[in-house]
Design a protein around this motif. Structure first.
Motif, PDB file in Angstrom:
ATOM      1  N   ASP A   1     -10.585 -75.984  22.241  1.00 17.89           N
ATOM      2  CA  ASP A   1      -9.610 -76.792  22.973  1.00 17.89           C
ATOM      3  C   ASP A   1      -9.036 -76.011  24.145  1.00 17.89           C
ATOM      4  N   ALA A   2      -8.932 -76.680  25.303  1.00 16.65           N
ATOM      5  CA  ALA A   2      -8.423 -76.014  26.504  1.00 16.65           C
ATOM      6  C   ALA A   2      -6.971 -75.587  26.355  1.00 16.65           C
ATOM      7  N   VAL A   3      -6.188 -76.344  25.581  1.00 19.02           N
ATOM      8  CA  VAL A   3      -4.773 -75.998  25.384  1.00 19.02           C
ATOM      9  C   VAL A   3      -4.657 -74.647  24.686  1.00 19.02           C
ATOM     10  N   ALA A   4      -5.373 -74.494  23.578  1.00 19.99           N
ATOM     11  CA  ALA A   4      -5.311 -73.239  22.820  1.00 19.99           C
ATOM     12  C   ALA A   4      -5.878 -72.070  23.621  1.00 19.99           C
ATOM     13  N   LEU A   5      -6.975 -72.296  24.332  1.00 15.35           N
ATOM     14  CA  LEU A   5      -7.576 -71.226  25.132  1.00 15.35           C
ATOM     15  C   LEU A   5      -6.644 -70.771  26.256  1.00 15.35           C
TER      16      LEU A   5
ATOM     17  N   ASP B   1     -10.883 -74.154  36.024  1.00 14.14           N
ATOM     18  CA  ASP B   1     -11.747 -73.255  36.794  1.00 14.14           C
ATOM     19  C   ASP B   1     -12.981 -72.836  36.005  1.00 14.14           C
ATOM     20  N   GLU B   2     -12.814 -72.590  34.713  1.00 16.71           N
ATOM     21  CA  GLU B   2     -13.931 -72.135  33.892  1.00 16.71           C
ATOM     22  C   GLU B   2     -15.039 -73.192  33.803  1.00 16.71           C
ATOM     23  N   ARG B   3     -14.650 -74.442  33.788  1.00 20.83           N
ATOM     24  CA  ARG B   3     -15.608 -75.534  33.601  1.00 20.83           C
ATOM     25  C   ARG B   3     -16.103 -76.140  34.908  1.00 20.83           C
TER      26      ARG B   3
END
Length: 243
Positions: A139-143, A93-95
Protein backbone atom coordinates in the motif's frame (compact mmCIF):
# COMPACT_ATOMS: atom_id res chain seq x y z
CA UNK A 1 -26.79 -2.10 -58.40
CA UNK A 2 -25.40 -5.38 -59.72
CA UNK A 3 -25.21 -8.48 -57.58
CA UNK A 4 -21.43 -8.58 -57.37
CA UNK A 5 -21.28 -4.95 -56.16
CA UNK A 6 -23.80 -5.75 -53.45
CA UNK A 7 -21.73 -8.72 -52.42
CA UNK A 8 -18.58 -6.57 -52.23
CA UNK A 9 -20.30 -3.93 -50.12
CA UNK A 10 -21.73 -6.56 -47.80
CA UNK A 11 -18.30 -8.15 -47.55
CA UNK A 12 -16.66 -4.83 -46.62
CA UNK A 13 -19.35 -4.10 -44.01
CA UNK A 14 -18.96 -7.57 -42.55
CA UNK A 15 -15.18 -7.13 -42.37
CA UNK A 16 -15.53 -3.76 -40.60
CA UNK A 17 -17.95 -5.20 -38.06
CA UNK A 18 -15.63 -8.13 -37.49
CA UNK A 19 -12.65 -5.82 -36.89
CA UNK A 20 -14.65 -3.70 -34.43
CA UNK A 21 -15.90 -6.77 -32.59
CA UNK A 22 -12.40 -8.24 -32.52
CA UNK A 23 -10.91 -5.33 -30.54
CA UNK A 24 -9.24 -7.08 -27.59
CA UNK A 25 -10.83 -6.57 -24.20
CA UNK A 26 -8.75 -4.69 -21.63
CA UNK A 27 -8.18 -6.73 -18.50
CA UNK A 28 -9.04 -4.52 -15.52
CA UNK A 29 -7.46 -5.58 -12.23
CA UNK A 30 -8.39 -4.26 -8.81
CA UNK A 31 -8.33 -5.12 -5.11
CA UNK A 32 -10.81 -5.23 -2.24
CA UNK A 33 -10.54 -1.58 -1.15
CA UNK A 34 -13.93 -0.08 -0.26
CA UNK A 35 -15.50 2.33 -1.00
CA UNK A 36 -13.41 2.51 -4.19
CA UNK A 37 -13.52 -1.12 -5.37
CA UNK A 38 -14.82 -4.23 -3.61
CA UNK A 39 -16.82 -7.44 -4.25
CA UNK A 40 -20.60 -7.28 -4.37
CA UNK A 41 -23.11 -9.91 -3.29
CA UNK A 42 -23.51 -11.17 -6.86
CA UNK A 43 -19.87 -12.14 -7.34
CA UNK A 44 -18.98 -9.01 -9.29
CA UNK A 45 -17.10 -5.85 -8.38
CA UNK A 46 -18.64 -2.57 -7.24
CA UNK A 47 -17.50 0.72 -5.66
CA UNK A 48 -17.20 4.32 -6.77
CA UNK A 49 -13.98 3.77 -8.74
CA UNK A 50 -15.39 0.65 -10.37
CA UNK A 51 -18.46 2.54 -11.57
CA UNK A 52 -16.31 5.40 -12.83
CA UNK A 53 -13.92 3.09 -14.69
CA UNK A 54 -16.60 0.89 -16.25
CA UNK A 55 -18.60 3.93 -17.38
CA UNK A 56 -15.43 5.39 -18.88
CA UNK A 57 -14.87 2.21 -20.90
CA UNK A 58 -18.54 2.11 -21.92
CA UNK A 59 -18.45 5.68 -23.20
CA UNK A 60 -15.14 5.06 -24.96
CA UNK A 61 -16.56 1.95 -26.63
CA UNK A 62 -13.72 -0.27 -25.39
CA UNK A 63 -14.46 -3.85 -24.22
CA UNK A 64 -13.16 -4.91 -20.82
CA UNK A 65 -13.21 -7.59 -18.14
CA UNK A 66 -12.74 -7.10 -14.37
CA UNK A 67 -10.89 -9.26 -11.85
CA UNK A 68 -10.40 -8.68 -8.14
CA UNK A 69 -7.29 -10.08 -6.42
CA UNK A 70 -4.67 -9.21 -3.76
CA UNK A 71 -3.04 -5.86 -4.50
CA UNK A 72 0.56 -7.00 -4.95
CA UNK A 73 -0.47 -9.69 -7.44
CA UNK A 74 -2.58 -7.22 -9.42
CA UNK A 75 0.18 -4.60 -9.32
CA UNK A 76 2.77 -7.04 -10.67
CA UNK A 77 0.48 -8.42 -13.39
CA UNK A 78 -0.31 -4.93 -14.65
CA UNK A 79 3.39 -4.41 -15.38
CA UNK A 80 3.83 -7.58 -17.47
CA UNK A 81 0.49 -8.03 -19.28
CA UNK A 82 0.23 -5.49 -22.10
CA UNK A 83 -3.59 -5.74 -22.21
CA UNK A 84 -3.99 -4.87 -18.52
CA UNK A 85 -4.91 -1.80 -16.46
CA UNK A 86 -5.02 -1.44 -12.67
CA UNK A 87 -7.27 0.65 -10.42
CA UNK A 88 -7.56 2.44 -8.00
CA UNK A 89 -3.85 3.26 -8.22
CA UNK A 90 -2.09 6.05 -6.35
CA UNK A 91 0.11 7.98 -8.78
CA UNK A 92 3.54 8.77 -7.34
CA UNK A 93 7.14 9.24 -8.47
CA UNK A 94 8.06 5.58 -7.97
CA UNK A 95 5.23 4.38 -10.20
CA UNK A 96 5.22 7.19 -12.77
CA UNK A 97 7.22 5.45 -15.52
CA UNK A 98 5.83 1.98 -14.87
CA UNK A 99 2.38 2.80 -16.27
CA UNK A 100 0.36 4.98 -18.60
CA UNK A 101 -2.20 7.00 -16.65
CA UNK A 102 -5.91 7.69 -17.08
CA UNK A 103 -7.43 10.12 -14.62
CA UNK A 104 -7.43 11.29 -11.99
CA UNK A 105 -10.47 9.46 -10.71
CA UNK A 106 -10.64 10.77 -7.13
CA UNK A 107 -8.69 12.65 -4.49
CA UNK A 108 -7.70 10.52 -1.50
CA UNK A 109 -6.44 12.13 1.73
CA UNK A 110 -4.23 9.99 4.00
CA UNK A 111 -4.46 10.06 7.79
CA UNK A 112 -3.42 8.24 10.95
CA UNK A 113 -6.22 6.96 13.18
CA UNK A 114 -6.47 6.09 16.87
CA UNK A 115 -8.74 3.55 18.51
CA UNK A 116 -10.08 3.31 22.06
CA UNK A 117 -6.88 1.56 23.25
CA UNK A 118 -4.38 3.85 21.50
CA UNK A 119 -1.82 5.75 23.57
CA UNK A 120 -3.39 9.02 24.78
CA UNK A 121 -2.13 12.50 24.10
CA UNK A 122 -0.76 11.92 20.56
CA UNK A 123 -1.97 14.72 18.30
CA UNK A 124 0.56 15.16 15.50
CA UNK A 125 2.82 13.23 13.14
CA UNK A 126 6.04 14.02 15.04
CA UNK A 127 4.74 12.29 18.16
CA UNK A 128 3.85 9.16 16.18
CA UNK A 129 7.48 8.24 15.49
CA UNK A 130 7.68 6.24 18.72
CA UNK A 131 4.64 4.05 18.08
CA UNK A 132 3.59 1.15 15.87
CA UNK A 133 1.35 2.02 12.92
CA UNK A 134 -0.66 -0.57 11.04
CA UNK A 135 -0.46 -0.78 7.25
CA UNK A 136 -0.86 -3.44 4.57
CA UNK A 137 1.71 -4.84 2.15
CA UNK A 138 2.20 -2.91 -1.06
CA UNK A 139 0.00 0.00 0.00
CA UNK A 140 1.27 3.46 -0.94
CA UNK A 141 0.09 4.91 2.39
CA UNK A 142 2.20 2.53 4.46
CA UNK A 143 5.21 2.83 2.15
CA UNK A 144 5.05 6.63 2.36
CA UNK A 145 5.35 6.49 6.16
CA UNK A 146 7.94 3.71 6.19
CA UNK A 147 10.19 5.73 3.87
CA UNK A 148 10.00 8.58 6.37
CA UNK A 149 11.11 6.56 9.34
CA UNK A 150 7.82 5.49 10.89
CA UNK A 151 7.45 2.01 12.39
CA UNK A 152 4.98 0.10 10.21
CA UNK A 153 3.49 -3.27 11.16
CA UNK A 154 2.21 -4.94 8.01
CA UNK A 155 -0.76 -7.20 7.39
CA UNK A 156 -2.17 -8.63 4.18
CA UNK A 157 -5.61 -7.05 4.70
CA UNK A 158 -6.58 -3.61 5.99
CA UNK A 159 -9.60 -4.99 7.87
CA UNK A 160 -7.08 -6.80 10.07
CA UNK A 161 -5.44 -3.47 10.86
CA UNK A 162 -8.76 -2.02 12.00
CA UNK A 163 -9.43 -5.05 14.21
CA UNK A 164 -5.90 -4.96 15.65
CA UNK A 165 -6.32 -1.25 16.37
CA UNK A 166 -9.56 -1.81 18.26
CA UNK A 167 -7.99 -4.67 20.24
CA UNK A 168 -4.89 -2.64 21.11
CA UNK A 169 -2.47 -4.88 19.17
CA UNK A 170 -1.17 -1.86 17.21
CA UNK A 171 -0.96 1.69 18.49
CA UNK A 172 -2.32 3.49 15.41
CA UNK A 173 -3.46 2.81 11.85
CA UNK A 174 -2.64 4.66 8.62
CA UNK A 175 -5.17 4.67 5.80
CA UNK A 176 -7.12 6.79 3.35
CA UNK A 177 -9.86 8.70 5.15
CA UNK A 178 -12.79 7.39 3.09
CA UNK A 179 -11.52 3.83 3.28
CA UNK A 180 -11.01 3.99 7.05
CA UNK A 181 -14.46 5.38 7.82
CA UNK A 182 -16.12 2.94 5.41
CA UNK A 183 -14.45 -0.05 7.08
CA UNK A 184 -15.25 1.16 10.60
CA UNK A 185 -18.92 1.59 9.68
CA UNK A 186 -19.10 -1.72 7.80
CA UNK A 187 -17.37 -3.70 10.57
CA UNK A 188 -19.29 -1.81 13.27
CA UNK A 189 -16.06 -1.04 15.08
CA UNK A 190 -15.10 2.15 16.83
CA UNK A 191 -14.78 4.78 17.97
CA UNK A 192 -12.23 5.84 15.36
CA UNK A 193 -10.39 9.12 15.95
CA UNK A 194 -8.43 10.90 13.23
CA UNK A 195 -5.09 11.94 14.73
CA UNK A 196 -3.53 13.77 11.77
CA UNK A 197 -3.86 14.09 8.00
CA UNK A 198 -0.38 13.79 6.52
CA UNK A 199 -0.72 13.70 2.74
CA UNK A 200 -3.09 13.85 -0.22
CA UNK A 201 -2.97 11.68 -3.29
CA UNK A 202 -4.97 11.06 -6.45
CA UNK A 203 -6.30 7.72 -7.60
CA UNK A 204 -5.91 6.74 -11.26
CA UNK A 205 -6.42 3.96 -13.74
CA UNK A 206 -2.86 2.73 -14.38
CA UNK A 207 -2.33 0.96 -17.72
CA UNK A 208 0.57 -1.06 -19.10
CA UNK A 209 3.20 1.11 -20.85
CA UNK A 210 2.40 -0.55 -24.21
CA UNK A 211 -1.25 0.50 -24.10
CA UNK A 212 -1.95 2.22 -27.46
CA UNK A 213 -2.00 6.04 -27.22
CA UNK A 214 -5.33 6.08 -29.05
CA UNK A 215 -6.88 3.89 -26.34
CA UNK A 216 -5.58 6.18 -23.60
CA UNK A 217 -6.89 9.24 -25.45
CA UNK A 218 -10.36 7.72 -25.80
CA UNK A 219 -10.47 6.81 -22.12
CA UNK A 220 -9.29 10.23 -20.91
CA UNK A 221 -11.76 11.98 -23.23
CA UNK A 222 -14.61 9.85 -21.87
CA UNK A 223 -13.57 10.56 -18.28
CA UNK A 224 -13.32 14.30 -19.00
CA UNK A 225 -16.86 14.24 -20.38
CA UNK A 226 -18.08 12.55 -17.19
CA UNK A 227 -16.69 15.42 -15.11
CA UNK A 228 -19.01 17.83 -16.93
CA UNK A 229 -22.25 15.98 -16.21
CA UNK A 230 -23.87 14.78 -12.98
CA UNK A 231 -22.57 11.21 -13.14
CA UNK A 232 -19.54 11.58 -10.84
CA UNK A 233 -21.31 13.87 -8.36
CA UNK A 234 -24.10 11.32 -8.00
CA UNK A 235 -21.56 8.56 -7.32
CA UNK A 236 -19.86 10.60 -4.60
CA UNK A 237 -23.17 11.06 -2.78
CA UNK A 238 -23.80 7.31 -2.91
CA UNK A 239 -20.40 5.99 -1.90
CA UNK A 240 -18.34 8.52 0.05
CA UNK A 241 -19.11 8.79 3.75
CA UNK A 242 -18.06 12.25 4.98
CA UNK A 243 -15.00 11.85 7.22
Amino acid sequence: MTGWIKCCLLGVMSLCLHVAAAEPAVRLLTEDDPPFNYPNEHGGVTGISTEMVTETFRRAGIPYSIEIMPWLRAYNLAQVDSKTCLYSTTRNDEREKRFQWVGPLLKNDWAVFAGPRSPPGVQDMAALKSFSIGGYRGDAVALYLQNRGYKIEYTSDDVLNLRKLMAGHIDFWASGIYHAHFLAEHERLGPLRQVATFSSSYLYLACHPQTPPATLARLNAALDAMRHDSFIDALKKRYLTPP
